[in-house]
Each structure stands twice: as C-alpha cells, then as structure tokens.
Scaffold this motif. Structure first.
Motif, PDB file in Angstrom:
ATOM      1  N   PRO A  36      -9.446  -1.112   8.102  1.00  0.00           N
ATOM      2  CA  PRO A  36      -8.605  -2.015   8.893  1.00  0.00           C
ATOM      3  C   PRO A  36      -8.079  -1.320  10.146  1.00  0.00           C
ATOM      4  N   LYS A  37      -7.995  -2.114  11.225  1.00  0.00           N
ATOM      5  CA  LYS A  37      -7.516  -1.568  12.482  1.00  0.00           C
ATOM      6  C   LYS A  37      -6.006  -1.518  12.484  1.00  0.00           C
ATOM      7  N   GLY A  38      -5.437  -0.599  13.160  1.00  0.00           N
ATOM      8  CA  GLY A  38      -3.988  -0.482  13.234  1.00  0.00           C
ATOM      9  C   GLY A  38      -3.556   0.919  12.848  1.00  0.00           C
ATOM     10  N   PRO A  39      -2.263   1.063  12.473  1.00  0.00           N
ATOM     11  CA  PRO A  39      -1.773   2.398  12.090  1.00  0.00           C
ATOM     12  C   PRO A  39      -2.418   2.876  10.803  1.00  0.00           C
ATOM     13  N   GLY A  40      -2.497   4.179  10.592  1.00  0.00           N
ATOM     14  CA  GLY A  40      -3.171   4.745   9.428  1.00  0.00           C
ATOM     15  C   GLY A  40      -2.452   4.512   8.116  1.00  0.00           C
ATOM     16  N   ARG A  41      -1.110   4.467   8.062  1.00  0.00           N
ATOM     17  CA  ARG A  41      -0.359   4.287   6.822  1.00  0.00           C
ATOM     18  C   ARG A  41      -0.427   2.823   6.365  1.00  0.00           C
ATOM     19  N   PRO A  42      -0.789   2.550   5.059  1.00  0.00           N
ATOM     20  CA  PRO A  42      -0.858   1.151   4.595  1.00  0.00           C
ATOM     21  C   PRO A  42       0.537   0.584   4.393  1.00  0.00           C
ATOM     22  N   THR A  43       0.611  -0.726   4.360  1.00  0.00           N
ATOM     23  CA  THR A  43       1.887  -1.397   4.141  1.00  0.00           C
ATOM     24  C   THR A  43       2.266  -1.359   2.654  1.00  0.00           C
ATOM     25  N   GLN A  44       3.502  -1.753   2.313  1.00  0.00           N
ATOM     26  CA  GLN A  44       3.981  -1.717   0.926  1.00  0.00           C
ATOM     27  C   GLN A  44       3.287  -2.772   0.066  1.00  0.00           C
ATOM     28  N   THR A  45       3.070  -3.951   0.628  1.00  0.00           N
ATOM     29  CA  THR A  45       2.386  -5.011  -0.125  1.00  0.00           C
ATOM     30  C   THR A  45       0.937  -4.644  -0.417  1.00  0.00           C
ATOM     31  N   GLY A  46       0.290  -4.042   0.577  1.00  0.00           N
ATOM     32  CA  GLY A  46      -1.095  -3.614   0.354  1.00  0.00           C
ATOM     33  C   GLY A  46      -1.192  -2.547  -0.712  1.00  0.00           C
ATOM     34  N   TYR A  47      -0.223  -1.625  -0.675  1.00  0.00           N
ATOM     35  CA  TYR A  47      -0.207  -0.574  -1.698  1.00  0.00           C
ATOM     36  C   TYR A  47      -0.022  -1.157  -3.096  1.00  0.00           C
ATOM     37  N   GLU A  49      -0.791  -4.208  -4.097  1.00  0.00           N
ATOM     38  CA  GLU A  49      -1.998  -4.933  -4.473  1.00  0.00           C
ATOM     39  C   GLU A  49      -3.083  -3.988  -4.979  1.00  0.00           C
ATOM     40  N   GLU A  50      -3.264  -2.897  -4.253  1.00  0.00           N
ATOM     41  CA  GLU A  50      -4.271  -1.917  -4.695  1.00  0.00           C
ATOM     42  C   GLU A  50      -3.896  -1.307  -6.047  1.00  0.00           C
ATOM     43  N   GLN A  51      -2.612  -1.067  -6.226  1.00  0.00           N
ATOM     44  CA  GLN A  51      -2.165  -0.488  -7.499  1.00  0.00           C
ATOM     45  C   GLN A  51      -2.381  -1.451  -8.662  1.00  0.00           C
ATOM     46  N   THR A  52      -2.053  -2.731  -8.468  1.00  0.00           N
ATOM     47  CA  THR A  52      -2.263  -3.727  -9.527  1.00  0.00           C
ATOM     48  C   THR A  52      -3.742  -3.880  -9.853  1.00  0.00           C
ATOM     49  N   LYS A  53      -4.587  -3.839  -8.827  1.00  0.00           N
ATOM     50  CA  LYS A  53      -6.030  -3.914  -9.065  1.00  0.00           C
ATOM     51  C   LYS A  53      -6.501  -2.742  -9.919  1.00  0.00           C
ATOM     52  N   ALA A  54      -6.015  -1.553  -9.587  1.00  0.00           N
ATOM     53  CA  ALA A  54      -6.416  -0.363 -10.353  1.00  0.00           C
ATOM     54  C   ALA A  54      -5.924  -0.438 -11.793  1.00  0.00           C
ATOM     55  N   LEU A  55      -4.674  -0.890 -11.973  1.00  0.00           N
ATOM     56  CA  LEU A  55      -4.117  -1.005 -13.330  1.00  0.00           C
ATOM     57  C   LEU A  55      -4.853  -2.061 -14.144  1.00  0.00           C
ATOM     58  N   ARG A  56      -5.223  -3.161 -13.497  1.00  0.00           N
ATOM     59  CA  ARG A  56      -5.988  -4.192 -14.194  1.00  0.00           C
ATOM     60  C   ARG A  56      -7.345  -3.671 -14.649  1.00  0.00           C
ATOM     61  N   GLY A  57      -7.962  -2.923 -13.754  1.00  0.00           N
ATOM     62  CA  GLY A  57      -9.258  -2.351 -14.128  1.00  0.00           C
ATOM     63  C   GLY A  57      -9.142  -1.388 -15.297  1.00  0.00           C
TER      64      GLY A  57
END
Length: 268
Positions: A36-47, A49-57
């Motif tokens: 994704p384009k923009g600043p390198g640090r991800p947002t809190q919501t994105g973090y 979402e990624e965490q929930t996806k990993a935990l679900r897996g």
C-alpha cells in the motif's frame, strides 16, 4: 563460428544465473506493486485485522488437529463461556419414567413359550419379540438357582454365544456355575407365572451334582421330613409297645401276689 554463436544467442537460450536473476526482479516488482502507498507504519485497525486473521488461522488449524471428543468438549466450553450456564446443564438428562425403551417393550411382549396369538405380525412389538425368540436355542435351558431355598428358580433359553461356548450342555447349566464334570440332564416341570397367567412347561436342564441338589432342594427336604416323621412314628410305636408290655408285667405281678396271699390265708 561467429554465425553459430549469434544463432545460438538469438534462439532464446539463457543460463541458470540469468533465469534466477529474472525471477528475483519479477518478484520484487510484484511485491512493490502490491504494497500500500503512503507512510510505512500500518494503522491500528489494519494491525487488528491482520492479527485477527492470524489468530483465526491458528485456531482453525488447532481445531482441525483435534479428534471428535476434543472438538465436542471445546465447543461445549465455548458455549458456556459465551452464552452462560452451568456445565451440569449440558450433561444428558435421564429419561423420565413414562419413556418406554426397546428393552422395556421386549420385556412386555416376550413370552417363554409363546402362543399362536403371540407369534402373529400384527404389531411391531410382537414382530420384535418373535425375531428375538427365533434367535434362541431351545434344546437346553440356563437356570438361575440363587433363591433355591425359597423354591424360586428361573429358566431361560440359550443364546448363540452360549451354545458356541457349550454353556448348558458341556458346562453346568446354572448361570453362576462353570463346572464341567459329572453333569447330568434333568427334565424339570417348570411352573411359572407370565402375563398374569399360571403356566408350566417340561424343559431340560443339565447341571453338576451341587447344582442338582439346589434344583431338587424342596423335594429332598420333603423326603427328609417324611423319613423323620416315619422314624418318629416308629419310635413312638416302639415306646408304646414297651409301655404296654411293662403294664402287662405289672398286672401279672399283682395277680401273682394276690394268689399267693389267698393261698397263705387258706393254709392258715
């Protein structure tokens, strides 16, 4: 020679190093385009979402590794955790007294010696009892002699497993006995009460000497009582005869004494 080299290069042949380099470049291009384009640090919501996806897996893989029993307990624990309740509520409740099981129906409809009316196919209860009755072997019986002192003896036909083992023919027919020596067959006039009716049947039972004593306990006791009564009568009769003899002797003595007295008076 140069013409051959030029033709070889023009044919599209590449070395292994060139192929690896081309793949690395294509992967870098694709990964850079997908970022994704923009600043390198991800947002809190994105973090999150990624965490929930990993935990679900991870949870899904862990759930797949469980067997049926472990899955059942995990689902029950999750149900209590999220919806509330007690673990006792999830246990199977005993059936009420009004519920009839197949075994209860079989006990009601089964007959030791069924009549023609009991063998018809009018109801499924009778069909189930007839099917069970046809599977039994009716040459010898298996007896229950626990309450032989009270004169209460139970009988039933043998199953296929008991016939294969030799129970009731080569092994003692008493349910709780396993002796195999000195067995004898007895024809028993089995009187029983079934469905409110008094019935009787002549059946065969093969038992050892100890169980034969239990089987004929009442008859043996009756014979012993008769023998004891006859012996008492003989003793009484012998005692009566002895008493009568003693009385006769006393009478004879008295008569002889009276005679002697009369003789003495007459001589005097």
């Amino acid at each position: 020679m140069h013409n051959i080299i030029d033709a070889f290069q023009a044919g599209g042949y590449e070395s292994g190093a060139d192929v690896g380099k081309r793949r690395r470049l294509s992967y870098a291009a694709s990964s850079s385009s997908s970022r994704p384009k923009g600043p390198g640090r991800p947002t809190q919501t994105g973090y999150k979402e990624e965490q929930t996806k990993a935990l679900r897996g991870m949870a899904f893989t862990e759930f797949q590794r469980m067997n049926c029993y472990e899955r059942h307990h995990k689902m029950m624990r999750d149900y209590i955790m999220f919806y509330g309740g007690k673990p006792e509520d999830l246990l199977p409740k005993p059936p009420s007294a009004n519920v009839m099981t197949d075994f209860d129906i079989l006990k009601e409809s089964y007959r030791f010696l069924p009549d023609e009316a009991d063998l018809d196919d009018s109801t499924w209860e009778k069909r189930m009892a007839k099917k069970y009755y046809d599977k039994l072997f009716k040459e010898y019986c298996v007896g229950y002699l626990q309450h032989y002192r009270e004169g209460k003896i139970g009988m039933r036909w043998r199953t296929e497993k008991e016939v294969v083992q030799g129970k009731g023919q080569f092994i003692c027919g008493n349910h709780s006995c396993s002796k195999t020596e000195q067995l004898k067959s007895y024809e028993v006039n089995f009187a029983y009460k079934e469905s409110g009716k008094q019935k009787q049947a002549l059946v065969k039972l093969r038992v050892c000497p100890d169980c034969a004593y239990k089987l004929n306990y009442k008859k043996i006791k009756k014979l012993e009582k008769k023998i004891a009564k006859s012996a008492n009568r003989r003793e009484d009769s012998d005692s009566d005869t002895n008493r009568s003899r003693a009385k006769k002797k006393k009478r004879k003595k008295k008569k002889s004494l009276k005679r002697d007295k009369k003789r003495r008076r007459s001589t005097s």
